[in-house]
Design a protein around this motif. Structure first.
Motif, PDB file in Angstrom:
ATOM      1  N   GLU A 184       0.899  -1.118   0.064  1.00 17.42           N
ATOM      2  CA  GLU A 184      -0.133  -0.143  -0.132  1.00 17.42           C
ATOM      3  C   GLU A 184       0.706   1.170   0.115  1.00 17.42           C
ATOM      4  N   LYS A 185       1.998   1.325   0.835  1.00 15.71           N
ATOM      5  CA  LYS A 185       2.853   2.295   0.863  1.00 15.71           C
ATOM      6  C   LYS A 185       3.553   2.694  -0.618  1.00 15.71           C
ATOM      7  N   GLY A 186       3.892   1.523  -1.098  1.00 16.73           N
ATOM      8  CA  GLY A 186       4.283   1.613  -2.651  1.00 16.73           C
ATOM      9  C   GLY A 186       3.605   2.164  -3.557  1.00 16.73           C
ATOM     10  N   LYS A 187       2.068   1.772  -3.410  1.00 17.99           N
ATOM     11  CA  LYS A 187       1.045   2.336  -4.169  1.00 17.99           C
ATOM     12  C   LYS A 187       0.993   3.837  -4.161  1.00 17.99           C
ATOM     13  N   LYS A 188       1.116   4.483  -2.535  1.00 24.07           N
ATOM     14  CA  LYS A 188       0.820   5.737  -2.294  1.00 24.07           C
ATOM     15  C   LYS A 188       2.257   6.368  -3.126  1.00 24.07           C
ATOM     16  N   LEU A 189       3.584   5.836  -3.004  1.00 23.60           N
ATOM     17  CA  LEU A 189       4.500   6.526  -3.378  1.00 23.60           C
ATOM     18  C   LEU A 189       4.431   6.578  -4.892  1.00 23.60           C
ATOM     19  N   LEU A 190       3.700   5.880  -5.522  1.00 24.95           N
ATOM     20  CA  LEU A 190       3.551   5.957  -6.937  1.00 24.95           C
ATOM     21  C   LEU A 190       2.688   7.220  -7.249  1.00 24.95           C
ATOM     22  N   GLU A 191       1.587   7.357  -6.466  1.00 22.14           N
ATOM     23  CA  GLU A 191       0.767   8.573  -6.483  1.00 22.14           C
ATOM     24  C   GLU A 191       1.454   9.765  -6.380  1.00 22.14           C
ATOM     25  N   VAL A 192       2.226   9.857  -5.339  1.00 24.91           N
ATOM     26  CA  VAL A 192       2.878  10.984  -4.891  1.00 24.91           C
ATOM     27  C   VAL A 192       3.991  11.508  -6.260  1.00 24.91           C
ATOM     28  N   GLU A 193       4.529  10.436  -6.673  1.00 26.47           N
ATOM     29  CA  GLU A 193       5.537  10.770  -7.918  1.00 26.47           C
ATOM     30  C   GLU A 193       4.538  11.190  -9.002  1.00 26.47           C
ATOM     31  N   SER A 194       3.482  10.775  -9.310  1.00 28.26           N
ATOM     32  CA  SER A 194       2.696  11.152 -10.547  1.00 28.26           C
ATOM     33  C   SER A 194       2.277  12.503 -10.232  1.00 28.26           C
ATOM     34  N   LYS A 195       1.757  13.089  -8.706  1.00 30.64           N
ATOM     35  CA  LYS A 195       1.432  14.178  -8.491  1.00 30.64           C
ATOM     36  C   LYS A 195       2.551  15.064  -8.526  1.00 30.64           C
ATOM     37  N   GLN A 196       3.574  15.036  -8.245  1.00 33.09           N
ATOM     38  CA  GLN A 196       4.887  15.769  -8.610  1.00 33.09           C
ATOM     39  C   GLN A 196       5.171  16.149  -9.797  1.00 33.09           C
ATOM     40  N   GLN A 197       4.901  15.103 -10.954  1.00 29.45           N
ATOM     41  CA  GLN A 197       5.235  15.322 -12.193  1.00 29.45           C
ATOM     42  C   GLN A 197       4.089  16.233 -12.760  1.00 29.45           C
ATOM     43  N   GLU A 198       2.965  16.219 -12.099  1.00 28.46           N
ATOM     44  CA  GLU A 198       1.841  17.216 -12.852  1.00 28.46           C
ATOM     45  C   GLU A 198       2.019  18.459 -12.252  1.00 28.46           C
ATOM     46  N   GLU A 199       2.404  18.389 -10.983  1.00 30.46           N
ATOM     47  CA  GLU A 199       2.735  19.861 -10.495  1.00 30.46           C
ATOM     48  C   GLU A 199       4.102  20.619 -11.170  1.00 30.46           C
ATOM     49  N   TRP A 200       5.229  19.756 -11.441  1.00 26.56           N
ATOM     50  CA  TRP A 200       6.283  20.353 -12.215  1.00 26.56           C
ATOM     51  C   TRP A 200       5.458  20.915 -13.546  1.00 26.56           C
ATOM     52  N   ARG A 201       4.690  20.223 -14.314  1.00 25.12           N
ATOM     53  CA  ARG A 201       4.194  20.404 -15.497  1.00 25.12           C
ATOM     54  C   ARG A 201       3.523  21.820 -15.410  1.00 25.12           C
ATOM     55  N   GLN A 202       2.580  21.842 -14.413  1.00 22.16           N
ATOM     56  CA  GLN A 202       1.898  22.874 -14.199  1.00 22.16           C
ATOM     57  C   GLN A 202       2.845  24.308 -13.965  1.00 22.16           C
ATOM     58  N   LYS A 203       4.087  24.205 -13.269  1.00 22.76           N
ATOM     59  CA  LYS A 203       4.858  25.101 -12.894  1.00 22.76           C
ATOM     60  C   LYS A 203       5.572  25.822 -14.164  1.00 22.76           C
ATOM     61  N   TYR A 204       5.637  24.669 -15.074  1.00 24.79           N
ATOM     62  CA  TYR A 204       6.345  25.195 -16.286  1.00 24.79           C
ATOM     63  C   TYR A 204       5.451  25.885 -17.381  1.00 24.79           C
ATOM     64  N   ASP A 205       4.375  25.207 -17.289  1.00 23.79           N
ATOM     65  CA  ASP A 205       3.266  25.846 -18.019  1.00 23.79           C
ATOM     66  C   ASP A 205       3.097  27.316 -17.706  1.00 23.79           C
ATOM     67  N   SER A 206       2.941  27.641 -16.324  1.00 20.47           N
ATOM     68  CA  SER A 206       2.582  28.953 -15.675  1.00 20.47           C
ATOM     69  C   SER A 206       3.608  29.876 -16.211  1.00 20.47           C
ATOM     70  N   LEU A 207       4.787  29.787 -16.746  1.00 23.71           N
ATOM     71  CA  LEU A 207       5.960  30.451 -17.162  1.00 23.71           C
ATOM     72  C   LEU A 207       5.362  31.172 -18.321  1.00 23.71           C
ATOM     73  N   GLY A 208       5.981  32.272 -18.494  1.00 25.17           N
ATOM     74  CA  GLY A 208       5.905  33.272 -19.586  1.00 25.17           C
ATOM     75  C   GLY A 208       6.350  32.706 -21.038  1.00 25.17           C
ATOM     76  N   ALA A 209       5.847  33.055 -21.935  1.00 22.24           N
ATOM     77  CA  ALA A 209       6.281  32.595 -23.033  1.00 22.24           C
ATOM     78  C   ALA A 209       7.670  32.870 -23.474  1.00 22.24           C
ATOM     79  N   SER A 210       8.038  34.139 -23.094  1.00 27.71           N
ATOM     80  CA  SER A 210       9.590  34.456 -23.155  1.00 27.71           C
ATOM     81  C   SER A 210      10.507  33.131 -22.238  1.00 27.71           C
ATOM     82  N   GLU A 211      10.123  32.973 -21.177  1.00 25.60           N
ATOM     83  CA  GLU A 211      10.816  32.347 -20.107  1.00 25.60           C
ATOM     84  C   GLU A 211      10.920  30.781 -20.789  1.00 25.60           C
TER      85      GLU A 211
END
Length: 270
Positions: free
Chosen positions: A51-78
């Motif tokens: 169960e903790k392994g499954k939870k870790l995989l969920e955390v990793e997936s969420k982290q990737q989503e958050e990083w993508r959102q941070k990148y998409d929030s950058l301005g076009a020039s950045e």
């Protein structure tokens, strides 16, 4: 030094304001090659046995989503200055290399506001105790409020430790030392040299012996880290080594090592 420089070439580029962070540039060497985000779907599936392994995989997936959102929030020039892969590499460098803590003079004092308040309350509560005792030795009416005042510095310090510090620094070369949670290493900012100083205690020196003889390495503590955090952001677990593993040079899958990490994580976290 010959070992450290190639590994930190692109890392140091980030710290020198991204001199070569340009789209199309050859992929940078990972600062955490076995962090969970680099595992293949097949390798990750080994963690689904707990169960903790499954939870870790969920955390990793969420982290990737958050990083993508941070990148998409950058301005076009950045975004024109770096691809998402470049951005993800930089985020990995911060998560696997940054040191977080209280660095004394860097913030003009030891710790954050809570610790500063606690340091002021301690002498004030002692002063109040002395004044009231002088006027009323029995202190029957003031016992409870004085007890609260005396305990408040301890409570504030505990809360401050739980919240952690917002200060984080990236220190090339120092961060090349392996992690040993018990190591009595201390990193402090020294204003006299305008730099950070690493102090090492006896527990930082780890001696090892094998067929080639005895050798020693210097370890430092990254702080208290759970298995899930180590595997997610660093790509290793305490006590799990590459001893006995045969990893061919250029083998990007690193199946044998990652299977060992997965098995050990499941054993520790059923």
């Amino acid at each position: 030094l010959d070992y450290i420089l190639p590994m930190h070439q692109s890392y140091c580029s980030l710290l020198t304001r991204g001199a070569n962070l340009q789209p199309g540039t050859t992929a940078y060497s990972s600062t955490a090659p076995d962090a969970l985000r680099h595992w293949t779907p097949t390798q990750k599936s080994s963690l689904e046995r707990s169960e903790k392994g499954k939870k870790l995989l969920e955390v990793e997936s969420k982290q990737q989503e958050e990083w993508r959102q941070k990148y998409d929030s950058l301005g076009a020039s950045e975004r024109e200055k770096m691809t998402f892969d470049n951005f993800q590499w930089a985020m990995e460098a911060v998560h696997s290399r940054a040191f977080r803590g209280d660095f004394g003079a860097l913030d003009g004092g030891e710790g954050g506001p809570l610790r500063k308040i606690a340091s002021l309350l301690l002498p004030l509560s002692a002063l109040a105790f002395g004044i009231i005792y002088a006027s009323d030795p029995s202190m029957e009416k003031y016992y409870v409020p004085l007890a609260i005042a005396a305990a408040s510095p301890v409570a504030l310090t505990i809360i401050a430790d739980q919240k952690g510090s917002k200060e984080a620094v990236m220190l090339p070369l120092i961060d090349s030392a392996n992690h040993l949670q018990e190591a009595d290493s201390v990193i402090e900012y020294d204003p006299s040299v305008d730099g950070f100083v690493l102090s090492l205690g006896r527990k930082c020196l780890v001696k090892e012996a094998d067929g080639a003889g005895e050798r020693a390495q210097v370890c430092i503590s990254y702080g208290i880290r759970k298995d899930s955090e180590l595997l997610l952001n660093y790509g290793f677990l305490r006590g799990v080594t590459m001893e006995g593993l045969k990893i061919n040079e250029g083998d990007e899958s690193r199946d044998v090592l990652r299977q060992r990490l997965a098995d050990e994580f499941i054993n520790r976290n059923p």
